[in-house]
Design a protein around this motif. Structure first.
Motif, PDB file in Angstrom:
ATOM      1  N   GLU A 142       0.956  -1.168   0.003  1.00 17.88           N
ATOM      2  CA  GLU A 142      -0.107   0.014   0.017  1.00 17.88           C
ATOM      3  C   GLU A 142       0.848   1.372  -0.133  1.00 17.88           C
ATOM      4  O   GLU A 142       1.641   1.509   0.935  1.00 17.88           O
ATOM      5  N   ALA A 143       0.766   2.073  -1.068  1.00 18.61           N
ATOM      6  CA  ALA A 143       1.848   3.197  -1.322  1.00 18.61           C
ATOM      7  C   ALA A 143       0.870   4.448  -1.018  1.00 18.61           C
ATOM      8  O   ALA A 143      -0.194   4.830  -1.588  1.00 18.61           O
ATOM      9  N   LYS A 144       1.472   5.159  -0.050  1.00 20.26           N
ATOM     10  CA  LYS A 144       0.845   6.714   0.061  1.00 20.26           C
ATOM     11  C   LYS A 144       1.743   7.775  -0.505  1.00 20.26           C
ATOM     12  O   LYS A 144       3.161   7.569  -0.819  1.00 20.26           O
ATOM     13  N   ALA A 145       1.211   8.930  -0.259  1.00 15.11           N
ATOM     14  CA  ALA A 145       2.194   9.935  -0.815  1.00 15.11           C
ATOM     15  C   ALA A 145       3.224  10.224   0.142  1.00 15.11           C
ATOM     16  O   ALA A 145       3.232  10.236   1.239  1.00 15.11           O
ATOM     17  N   PRO A 146       4.256  11.039  -0.359  1.00 13.56           N
ATOM     18  CA  PRO A 146       5.436  11.255   0.380  1.00 13.56           C
ATOM     19  C   PRO A 146       5.014  12.200   1.559  1.00 13.56           C
ATOM     20  O   PRO A 146       4.237  13.194   1.359  1.00 13.56           O
ATOM     21  N   GLY A 147       5.450  12.111   2.772  1.00 13.64           N
ATOM     22  CA  GLY A 147       5.062  12.934   3.843  1.00 13.64           C
ATOM     23  C   GLY A 147       3.642  12.453   4.503  1.00 13.64           C
ATOM     24  O   GLY A 147       3.310  13.007   5.537  1.00 13.64           O
ATOM     25  N   VAL A 148       2.989  11.552   3.954  1.00 12.74           N
ATOM     26  CA  VAL A 148       1.686  11.079   4.582  1.00 12.74           C
ATOM     27  C   VAL A 148       1.975  10.306   5.898  1.00 12.74           C
ATOM     28  O   VAL A 148       2.941   9.581   5.775  1.00 12.74           O
ATOM     29  N   GLY A 149       1.379  10.629   6.852  1.00 15.80           N
ATOM     30  CA  GLY A 149       1.432   9.866   8.171  1.00 15.80           C
ATOM     31  C   GLY A 149       0.938   8.489   7.945  1.00 15.80           C
ATOM     32  O   GLY A 149      -0.183   8.272   7.538  1.00 15.80           O
ATOM     33  N   THR A 176       3.678   1.845   3.021  1.00 19.57           N
ATOM     34  CA  THR A 176       4.722   2.958   2.685  1.00 19.57           C
ATOM     35  C   THR A 176       4.501   4.370   2.163  1.00 19.57           C
ATOM     36  O   THR A 176       3.372   4.283   1.545  1.00 19.57           O
ATOM     37  N   ASN A 177       5.281   5.399   2.323  1.00 22.05           N
ATOM     38  CA  ASN A 177       5.080   6.697   1.716  1.00 22.05           C
ATOM     39  C   ASN A 177       6.288   6.938   0.923  1.00 22.05           C
ATOM     40  O   ASN A 177       6.504   8.177   0.618  1.00 22.05           O
ATOM     41  N   GLY A 178       7.289   6.024   0.818  1.00 20.65           N
ATOM     42  CA  GLY A 178       8.513   6.227  -0.353  1.00 20.65           C
ATOM     43  C   GLY A 178       9.634   6.553   1.046  1.00 20.65           C
ATOM     44  O   GLY A 178      10.630   5.994   0.713  1.00 20.65           O
ATOM     45  N   GLU A 179       9.434   7.350   1.704  1.00 21.96           N
ATOM     46  CA  GLU A 179      10.543   7.664   2.998  1.00 21.96           C
ATOM     47  C   GLU A 179      10.715   6.351   3.848  1.00 21.96           C
ATOM     48  O   GLU A 179      11.671   6.042   4.326  1.00 21.96           O
ATOM     49  N   GLU A 180       9.368   5.904   4.402  1.00 21.14           N
ATOM     50  CA  GLU A 180       9.542   4.690   5.184  1.00 21.14           C
ATOM     51  C   GLU A 180       8.580   3.526   4.715  1.00 21.14           C
ATOM     52  O   GLU A 180       7.579   3.812   4.221  1.00 21.14           O
ATOM     53  N   TRP A 181       9.177   2.337   4.849  1.00 18.56           N
ATOM     54  CA  TRP A 181       8.401   1.018   4.450  1.00 18.56           C
ATOM     55  C   TRP A 181       8.304   0.384   5.958  1.00 18.56           C
ATOM     56  O   TRP A 181       9.234  -0.001   6.602  1.00 18.56           O
ATOM     57  N   TRP A 182       7.025   0.025   6.129  1.00 17.98           N
ATOM     58  CA  TRP A 182       6.512  -0.606   7.304  1.00 17.98           C
ATOM     59  C   TRP A 182       6.144  -1.953   6.902  1.00 17.98           C
ATOM     60  O   TRP A 182       5.041  -2.156   6.161  1.00 17.98           O
ATOM     61  N   LEU A 183       6.908  -3.093   7.265  1.00 20.96           N
ATOM     62  CA  LEU A 183       6.504  -4.335   6.959  1.00 20.96           C
ATOM     63  C   LEU A 183       6.026  -5.236   7.862  1.00 20.96           C
ATOM     64  O   LEU A 183       6.340  -4.998   9.266  1.00 20.96           O
ATOM     65  N   TYR A 184       4.641  -5.820   7.670  1.00 21.63           N
ATOM     66  CA  TYR A 184       3.907  -6.565   8.639  1.00 21.63           C
ATOM     67  C   TYR A 184       3.769  -8.193   8.309  1.00 21.63           C
ATOM     68  O   TYR A 184       3.758  -8.442   6.974  1.00 21.63           O
ATOM     69  N   LEU A 185       3.157  -8.788   9.451  1.00 26.99           N
ATOM     70  CA  LEU A 185       2.860 -10.267   9.245  1.00 26.99           C
ATOM     71  C   LEU A 185       1.425 -10.033   9.503  1.00 26.99           C
ATOM     72  O   LEU A 185       1.078 -10.436  10.697  1.00 26.99           O
ATOM     73  N   PRO A 186       0.568 -10.130   8.518  1.00 25.92           N
ATOM     74  CA  PRO A 186      -0.988  -9.887   8.671  1.00 25.92           C
ATOM     75  C   PRO A 186      -1.289 -11.319   9.525  1.00 25.92           C
ATOM     76  O   PRO A 186      -2.260 -10.749  10.229  1.00 25.92           O
TER      77      PRO A 186
END
Length: 283
Positions: free
Chosen positions: A5-12, A35-45
């Motif tokens: 799931e990609a969000k715009a840069p700067g989006v919380g 991710t918002n490009g700057e951070e990538w949060w990886l999960y085990l759903p």
């Protein structure tokens, strides 16, 4: 299969975690990414028994993390080969377990040390007595009571009670390191937060980095609930607002240095982190 799931840069990202992880869980996906490009949060759903935010096993920061580490983690967790043959899931499970173990130890070890000092622990007293070298020729060795009496001022008072659930605000009493003197103390060149070095350019940056770290570790919902008296989503309500990274929150820049210091440690304790998790570094 994975979902990104990609969000715009700067989006919380915090406010989107539950939606993304819940959807990935419903789809039976092993790994999902927000991710918002700057951070990538990886999960085990599919990880059960923990809240959605606690299913995160890795955080990648494209502007801060070494390229070698970024490449290695992306290859390990998101390459087609590893996803298809199950290697990605296995590595993700191992990372999740190791991360939770590291966090538990970071909280348990300082707490054990505080209890040893507060009781005081008899084994600790005996060890101090054995290390005393007052008179090698006579073999003088203090008794346990003598050690306890002498060290009394150093042994208490200490908070030996186990930490409980977070309070409703960021202002519980804490015992952080010495409060800096704004007239004589230079600004720190960096901080060490949970063992990770981060450079800072101003005192307010210390507080911002602590808040970012707590948001990263505990998720947006807990962050906004526990620290509701310290952060806001409306920058226009603050005299001199400063943005807290990509959390979507703001705090006030116009606060004295001692108050920045106090709020940084109070925020950590609000989430049951010991003061030792934050170290100020001066050149």
């Amino acid at each position: 299969m994975t979902i990104i799931e990609a969000k715009a840069p700067g989006v919380g990202l915090g406010r989107h975690v539950e939606q993304v992880v819940r959807y990935a869980f419903a789809e039976g996906v092993d790994i999902c990414v927000l991710t918002n490009g700057e951070e990538w949060w990886l999960y085990l759903p599919m990880r059960r028994g923990v809240q959605f935010g606690e299913r995160r096993f890795a955080t990648l920061r494209t502007r801060e993390d070494p390229l070698e580490r970024l490449g290695s983690d992306l290859e390990a967790f998101l390459s087609k080969t590893n996803l298809v043959d199950g290697t990605a899931l296995q590595l993700a499970e191992e990372r999740w377990t190791q991360t939770r173990r590291d966090e538990a130890l970071r909280m348990a070890i300082p707490e054990a040390w505080r209890r040893m000092l507060a009781e005081p622990d008899e084994d600790l007293l005996d060890l101090v007595g054995q290390r005393v070298d007052v008179d090698e020729q006579t073999g003088l060795e203090p008794t346990r009571d003598e050690v306890k009496s002498t060290l009394g001022p150093f042994l208490g008072p200490h908070d030996s009670e186990p930490l409980t659930s977070p309070p409703s605000g960021p202002d519980p009493p804490v015992s952080p390191p010495r409060t800096p003197d704004p007239d004589s103390e230079p600004k720190p060149s960096g901080i060490r937060l949970w063992g990770r070095y981060l450079p800072v350019s101003s005192w307010i940056r210390v507080l911002v980095l602590v808040l970012e770290g707590l948001h990263d570790r505990h998720g947006a919902d807990a962050f906004e609930e526990v620290l509701s008296r310290l952060v806001t989503r409306r920058s226009d309500t603050l005299a001199r607002p400063v943005q807290v990274g990509v959390t979507g929150s703001w705090t006030n820049r116009s606060i004295p240095i001692p108050e920045i210091h106090r709020r940084s440690y109070a925020s950590l304790k609000a989430f049951k982190h010991p003061p030792t998790d934050l170290e100020l570094i001066f050149d």
